[in-house]
Write a protein that holds these residues in place. Structure first.
Motif, PDB file in Angstrom:
ATOM      1  N   LYS A 283       0.972  -1.259  -0.110  1.00 37.43           N
ATOM      2  CA  LYS A 283      -0.013   0.104  -0.093  1.00 37.43           C
ATOM      3  C   LYS A 283       0.853   1.325  -0.141  1.00 37.43           C
ATOM      4  O   LYS A 283       0.398   2.338   0.168  1.00 37.43           O
ATOM      5  CB  LYS A 283      -0.783  -0.067   1.209  1.00 37.43           C
ATOM      6  N   PHE A 284       2.084   0.883   0.069  1.00 38.90           N
ATOM      7  CA  PHE A 284       3.038   2.235   0.299  1.00 38.90           C
ATOM      8  C   PHE A 284       4.209   2.324  -1.129  1.00 38.90           C
ATOM      9  O   PHE A 284       4.699   1.526  -1.236  1.00 38.90           O
ATOM     10  CB  PHE A 284       4.086   2.173   1.514  1.00 38.90           C
ATOM     11  N   GLU A 285       3.498   3.366  -2.084  1.00 33.31           N
ATOM     12  CA  GLU A 285       4.382   3.420  -3.350  1.00 33.31           C
ATOM     13  C   GLU A 285       5.722   4.043  -2.851  1.00 33.31           C
ATOM     14  O   GLU A 285       5.893   5.066  -2.209  1.00 33.31           O
ATOM     15  CB  GLU A 285       3.544   4.452  -4.373  1.00 33.31           C
ATOM     16  N   GLY A 286       6.812   3.422  -3.240  1.00 36.69           N
ATOM     17  CA  GLY A 286       8.341   4.301  -3.338  1.00 36.69           C
ATOM     18  C   GLY A 286       8.940   3.509  -2.079  1.00 36.69           C
ATOM     19  O   GLY A 286      10.097   4.074  -1.599  1.00 36.69           O
ATOM     20  N   TRP A 287       8.183   2.773  -1.246  1.00 35.91           N
ATOM     21  CA  TRP A 287       9.054   2.442   0.101  1.00 35.91           C
ATOM     22  C   TRP A 287       9.254   0.752   0.056  1.00 35.91           C
ATOM     23  O   TRP A 287       8.270  -0.005  -0.701  1.00 35.91           O
ATOM     24  CB  TRP A 287       7.736   2.546   1.536  1.00 35.91           C
TER      25      TRP A 287
END
Length: 93
Positions: A15-19
């Motif tokens: 659910k976390f883009e870029g992490w």
């Protein structure tokens, strides 16, 4: 707060883009237009960190901000780290 399992972390990271998970911590890199913008973002983030009582490991080189989030008391990633990651995403938006 208890340390999350790798499976729990992977499910939440979806659910976390870029992490991602790197070196046992939530990790991301932001690139800004210049140093002033990067430092401004760090300042905004620092107020949220104080509010949450949770502080990142981070580095800033010119226009790049690299952030690692882990809960040292739990010796790993916890919900506390995801809460701060979301707040950071909301601030940087």
């Amino acid at each position: 707060m208890s340390k999350m399992t790798d499976k729990e972390i992977d499910e939440k990271l979806a659910k976390f883009e870029g992490w991602d998970l790197e070196e046992g911590a939530l990790h991301t890199v932001f690139e800004f237009e210049n140093f002033k913008e990067a430092f401004s973002a760090m300042t905004r983030i620092s107020f949220e960190c104080e509010k949450q009582g949770h502080h990142p490991e981070w580095t800033n080189i010119y226009n790049t901000l690299e952030i690692y989030l882990t809960t040292h008391d739990a010796d790993g990633v916890t919900e506390k780290d995801f809460k701060l990651a979301k707040a950071i995403d909301d601030l940087i938006g």
